[in-house]
Design a protein around this motif. Structure first.
Motif: not given
Length: 141
Positions: A63-67, A70, A33, A139-140
């Motif tokens: 990084e709010k979207e990359n699982k 995160r 991602q 999970t985002p």
């Protein structure tokens, strides 16, 4: 004649291995991602463990979207909290607690290095309990 057959079978097996490897390589590249930080996701995941809670929080916020990132950020944070709490508890136990703390320190160091290696390899290696918590919360939104 048998030598020719063995040679052609060997060449065919090598070709199949190369084809499979290329397919696996391309599927791994598709799963990556994008990162907001501009770093490769495996490098960013490795960096989460370098300064534990500091880099973990930084990457968790960025990084709010990359699982994948995160997950490693949260696992680094939870690991720090566990080790910090364990250190406080062992610090209150005279002599035996201090000795146990001295024995655990290199284990924690090598665990951190191992987790960095796993993150750099692109694997989501889960620690017991901590890894499950990190996966649940990574999970985002």
């Amino acid at each position: 004649m048998t030598n020719n057959n063995q040679h052609s079978e060997k060449k065919q097996a090598e070709h199949v291995e190369q084809t499979i490897f290329k397919e696996e390589e391309s599927s791994l590249m598709l799963e990556k991602q994008p990162t907001i930080s501009g770093l490769d996701e495996n490098l960013a995941a490795l960096l989460c463990y370098i300064f534990s809670i500091v880099t973990g929080v930084v990457f968790l916020v960025i990084e709010k979207e990359n699982k994948f990132i995160r997950f490693h950020a949260l696992q680094a944070i939870f690991l720090f909290i566990f080790v910090f709490g364990l250190g406080i508890i062992l610090g209150y136990i005279p002599l035996i607690g201090w000795l146990i703390s001295l024995l655990i320190s290199p284990i924690i160091f090598f665990l951190s290095v191992f987790l960095m290696y796993q993150a750099y390899q692109g694997k989501m290696f889960k620690l017991p309990i901590i890894g499950d918590m990190a996966e649940k919360h990574s999970t985002p939104k």
